[in-house]
Write a protein that holds these residues in place. Sequence first.
Motif, short mmCIF file in Angstrom:
data_model
loop_
_atom_site.label_atom_id
_atom_site.label_comp_id
_atom_site.label_asym_id
_atom_site.label_seq_id
_atom_site.Cartn_x
_atom_site.Cartn_y
_atom_site.Cartn_z
N GLU A 132 0.86 -1.16 0.11
CA GLU A 132 0.10 0.08 -0.06
C GLU A 132 0.88 1.15 0.11
O GLU A 132 0.68 2.18 -0.70
CB GLU A 132 -0.97 -0.04 1.05
N TRP A 133 2.02 1.26 0.88
CA TRP A 133 2.81 2.45 0.94
C TRP A 133 3.92 2.49 0.01
O TRP A 133 4.00 3.61 -0.58
CB TRP A 133 3.49 2.42 2.14
N LEU A 134 4.17 1.54 -0.71
CA LEU A 134 5.02 1.32 -1.96
C LEU A 134 4.00 2.16 -3.26
O LEU A 134 4.71 2.79 -3.92
CB LEU A 134 5.33 0.13 -2.48
N GLU A 135 2.93 1.73 -3.30
CA GLU A 135 2.01 2.39 -4.31
C GLU A 135 2.04 3.98 -3.98
O GLU A 135 1.97 4.62 -5.23
CB GLU A 135 0.55 1.53 -4.44
N ARG A 136 1.78 4.34 -2.77
CA ARG A 136 1.44 5.78 -2.46
C ARG A 136 2.73 6.29 -3.00
O ARG A 136 2.53 7.49 -3.35
CB ARG A 136 1.20 5.84 -1.22
N LEU A 137 3.72 5.92 -2.71
CA LEU A 137 5.18 6.65 -3.12
C LEU A 137 5.53 6.17 -4.50
O LEU A 137 6.72 6.44 -4.74
CB LEU A 137 6.24 6.06 -2.07
N ASP A 138 4.65 5.58 -5.39
CA ASP A 138 4.87 5.55 -6.74
C ASP A 138 6.17 4.44 -6.93
O ASP A 138 6.98 4.60 -8.09
CB ASP A 138 5.45 6.81 -7.43
N VAL A 139 6.35 3.42 -6.11
CA VAL A 139 7.44 2.43 -6.50
C VAL A 139 6.76 1.02 -6.20
O VAL A 139 7.62 -0.20 -6.02
CB VAL A 139 8.69 2.65 -5.35
N GLY A 140 5.41 1.01 -6.37
CA GLY A 140 4.95 -0.31 -6.25
C GLY A 140 5.00 -1.32 -7.50
O GLY A 140 5.21 -2.31 -7.13
N ASP A 141 5.24 -0.69 -8.54
CA ASP A 141 5.86 -1.36 -9.64
C ASP A 141 7.28 -2.15 -9.37
O ASP A 141 7.64 -2.93 -10.25
CB ASP A 141 5.83 -0.83 -11.03
N LYS A 142 7.80 -1.60 -8.27
CA LYS A 142 9.28 -2.07 -8.18
C LYS A 142 9.41 -3.14 -7.07
O LYS A 142 10.38 -3.52 -6.54
CB LYS A 142 10.38 -1.04 -7.78
N ALA A 143 8.16 -3.61 -6.65
CA ALA A 143 7.95 -4.51 -5.38
C ALA A 143 8.91 -5.70 -5.28
O ALA A 143 9.41 -6.20 -4.30
CB ALA A 143 6.48 -4.66 -5.15
N ARG A 144 8.98 -6.36 -6.44
CA ARG A 144 9.62 -7.72 -6.53
C ARG A 144 11.21 -7.54 -6.94
O ARG A 144 11.81 -8.57 -7.07
CB ARG A 144 8.90 -8.59 -7.50
N ARG A 145 11.72 -6.23 -7.21
CA ARG A 145 12.89 -5.94 -7.41
C ARG A 145 13.84 -5.96 -6.09
O ARG A 145 13.50 -6.11 -5.06
CB ARG A 145 13.16 -4.78 -8.27
N ARG A 146 15.31 -6.08 -6.50
CA ARG A 146 16.15 -5.95 -5.35
C ARG A 146 16.68 -4.58 -5.15
O ARG A 146 16.62 -3.73 -6.41
CB ARG A 146 17.41 -6.84 -5.58
N PRO A 147 17.31 -4.18 -4.03
CA PRO A 147 17.54 -2.81 -3.85
C PRO A 147 18.54 -2.26 -5.21
O PRO A 147 18.58 -1.11 -5.57
CB PRO A 147 18.24 -2.73 -2.57
N HIS A 148 19.33 -3.16 -5.58
CA HIS A 148 20.66 -2.65 -6.58
C HIS A 148 19.92 -2.52 -7.71
O HIS A 148 20.63 -1.78 -8.62
CB HIS A 148 21.62 -3.80 -6.46
N GLU A 149 18.74 -2.99 -8.39
CA GLU A 149 18.12 -2.62 -9.37
C GLU A 149 17.34 -1.21 -9.52
O GLU A 149 16.85 -0.91 -10.38
CB GLU A 149 17.19 -3.70 -9.78
N LEU A 150 17.26 -0.39 -8.29
CA LEU A 150 16.64 0.78 -8.27
C LEU A 150 17.66 1.88 -8.23
O LEU A 150 18.73 1.91 -7.77
CB LEU A 150 15.83 0.73 -7.00
N GLN A 151 17.30 2.90 -8.64
CA GLN A 151 17.89 4.38 -8.57
C GLN A 151 17.92 4.69 -6.98
O GLN A 151 17.10 4.38 -6.35
CB GLN A 151 17.41 5.23 -9.36
N GLN A 152 18.48 5.61 -6.68
CA GLN A 152 18.86 6.15 -5.17
C GLN A 152 17.51 6.81 -4.91
O GLN A 152 17.20 6.56 -3.75
CB GLN A 152 19.99 7.29 -5.25
N ALA A 153 16.98 7.60 -5.63
CA ALA A 153 15.68 7.98 -5.41
C ALA A 153 14.59 7.27 -4.91
O ALA A 153 13.89 7.51 -4.16
CB ALA A 153 15.27 9.19 -6.50
#
Length: 260
Positions: A129-150
């Motif tokens: 729920e909070w990942l969606e509200r912060l616009d990163v819900g589509d990254k839920a199954r990824r690992r941290p190294h696959e994400l940008q710092q922001a």
Amino acid sequence: MEAPPDNDVLWAHALRFQHHDGSPALQGVSLGVHEGEILAVTGPRGSGKTTLLRCLSGLTRPQDGEVWFNSVPVHTMGPLRRERLRRDRFGWIDPTPVLVPELTVWENAALPLMLRRTGRRRAKTAALEWLERLDVGDKARRRPHELQQAERQRVCIARALAVAPAVLFADEPTAPLHRADRAHVLRTLTSAARSHGITVVLATHDAQTAALADRTVALLDGRRVKTVHLPPATETETERTPGAADTSGTEGRAACSLSA
């Protein structure tokens, strides 16, 4: 020992703390935070904002002075009781994102809930729920190294909000974000706090961020002052190297007057 006011969820009296090199971080700071209030602690870098948040949250024990949470003395607690208090009642957002690399994004966001023995399904629902509200819900199954710092910082904010803490401590929470992202994240953070009755203590050297708070407490050289004029953060400031040492104790100072 003074008794804290009944209407303050957090209350601190005459806090003092010195760094290992002997330089003062806090020099007799006192304040109270009302339940459900968003309080901004402002001041230039090196003014003692982070040390104050760490003392209020029990991460750092003040060398002198008192800290009370809901009329319970935090400053007399041992390490285990303070750790339990932070886990069960507080949330914390660092200025740079720190995630567990082996876990997925949603597992990172749900981790504090699962440490509280919340069921996996319920913890996952709250995290998503909070990942969606912060616009990163589509990254839920990824690992941290696959994400940008922001994006990683957004996950850290979701993790802090998912537990519905009584008090959320946010130390320059939007520092890694670009200006366009910062406004959205701050609106989400403040609206969530107000709708869920979360008390927020927010450290910032950015005037625009401080303006979103209900009240402001200004620090300068470890003391409370009546006024500190802060310039808006520049894009360069939001992209400074994560974890870099901050020794510019007078940077950004425009005007101040000591408290009575």
